[in-house]
Enzyme design. Sequence first.
Site: not given
Length: 489
Positions: A345-348, A384, A388, A416, A445
Site C-alpha cells: 500500500e505505498p502512498g508517500r 504538515r 506534525y 491568523c 498528505y
Amino acid sequence: MAAVTQFLSQPSSIRGTLNQYQLNQTSLSRIPFLSLKSTLKPLKRLSVKAAVSQNSTKTLTKESASSFDHCFKKSSDGFLYCEGTKVQDIMETVEKRPFYLYSKPQITRNLEAYKEALEGVRSVIGYAIKANNNLKILEHLRSLGCGAVLVSGNELRLALLAGFDPTKCIFNGNGKSLEDLVLAAQEGVFVNVDSEFDLNNIVEASRISGKQVNVLLRINPDVDPQVHPYVATGNKNSKFGIRNEKLQWFLDEVKAHPKELKLVGAHCHLGSTITKVDIFRDAAVLMIEYIDEIRRQGFEVSYLNIGGGLGIDYYHAGAVLPTPMDLINTVRELVLSRDLNLIIEPGRSLIANTCCFVNHVTGVKTNGTKNFIVIDGSMAELIRPSLYDAYQHIELVSPTPPEAEVTKFDVVGPVCESADFLGKDRELPTPPQGAGLVVHDAGAYCMSMASTYNLKMRPPEYWVEEDGSITKIRHAETFDDHLRFFEGL
C-alpha cells in the site's frame, strides 16, 4: 448525490450513476508554453519489536536509492528546475498564487521501481489514495497498472471514476459506513475487516447487495514502527485492527456466514514514514504464522496485505533510505514459500518527492529577535509542519543578489494563527519581494489535507509532462465556489 442517498433502495451497480459526475476532461487545460469459536487452542499472542529484529537487511547503498533521485534540482546558475524546466518560468506563466507543481515522469519512475522490485511475486500495488487524491494522478497510476487502497466511500467512488479495476482495490478503515460497504460489495472490491461491528456491517452489506464479499482480517500485530505517534497504526494502542487474541472469534463468524463472506487473506498496517524495512519482515513473519493457522482451520486464504509506507529524505541531507527493492526483498521468500499474493500500500513513497509547493514572497520582517519570510502560501494549503511539526526542505527558486544577507528565517504564511508556518530557523538568503520559494516533497498528505481556513482557497495544481510541457491538473478553488454552498438557502 442521489447515488449516495439511494444505496439501500437501489442495489444495482453505481457505475452508471457515477458517469454523470465525470469531470469534463477538456476543462483541465493544457498550457503549451513549456516543452492505496473452535475446539482448537487459542492463538498465542505474539509481539515483535523492530528495535530488536535479528533479520537485518543488507547494507543500503546510494546506488540502491537511484530510482528516487529528486526531480527538482538546482543548476549551477542558482535556478531551480523540474525535469529540465525552470520553475521561475512556470511561475511567470501560470496564475499568480500558490500552486502545487508535480513531475509526471517522476511519478512513473517511482511506480516502476515498485514494479521492478515485485518481479516474480504475484502482487497488487495498491496506491493509498489518501496520500493524494488528484483525479489526473489517479488516472495516470491506474494506466500504469496500479490498484487502489481506499479509506472512505468517496475515495472508492473516485477510484471507480478514475477507472481502477475493482478487483485490485482494497477498502480499509475502522469506521466504514453501511452505505459505503454496500457500494464496495456491489463493485467487488476487497474489504479489510477491522472490528466486530465492522464484520456485522459487511455481512449486512452483502445481504443488501446480494453479493459475497471477499474479506481480509486486519490483525493488529503490535509492531513498533518507530515513527511519529500520529502515523503509527500497528501498535497495541492503535484504534485500527483486530486484537490477535480475538482472531478465533472472527474466524468462527466468517464460518457462520459462508454466503456473505469469503475469507481470502490477512492484513496488517504498520504506519507511515518507515525507514527500517526489517519492521516489514518482522510483521510478515508474524502474519505468516497467522495465515498458517487460518489455513489449518480450512480457509483457502491466498493474500497477504502489508500496509505501511516507506519514508523519504525530507531533509535533503543525502540520507540513504530503503528502496522498494530493499522492502520487497525482506518478505519475498516468505511470500513465495506460502504461495501468496502480496498486496502493498505505498502512498508517500510513490508521490511525495514528485511535487513542490510553489509560493511568492510577500515580504521580509523581524520582531527584533526572529526574522520572518512571509509568503502567500500557508498552513491552509500545506499543514504538515503545523500539524506534525514535520520538516520539509525549503529553498528559493532563483538566485538572489550577491549582497543578499544569508540568515535564519521562520517561513510563515498570512493565516491568523501563530501555528501558521512552513519552516522554522531555515538558513536562506534574504529574498526580494515577489521571489519564488518552494516547499519540497509536497506530493503526499499536503494538498489532500488542505483546507479553506481564513477563506484561503485551495490552490491549482500542475505537472510537467514527459516532453517538458506544463498541464493544469486541478483548477484553483475560488470565492464563488465557496458561495455555491449557500445557494438557495
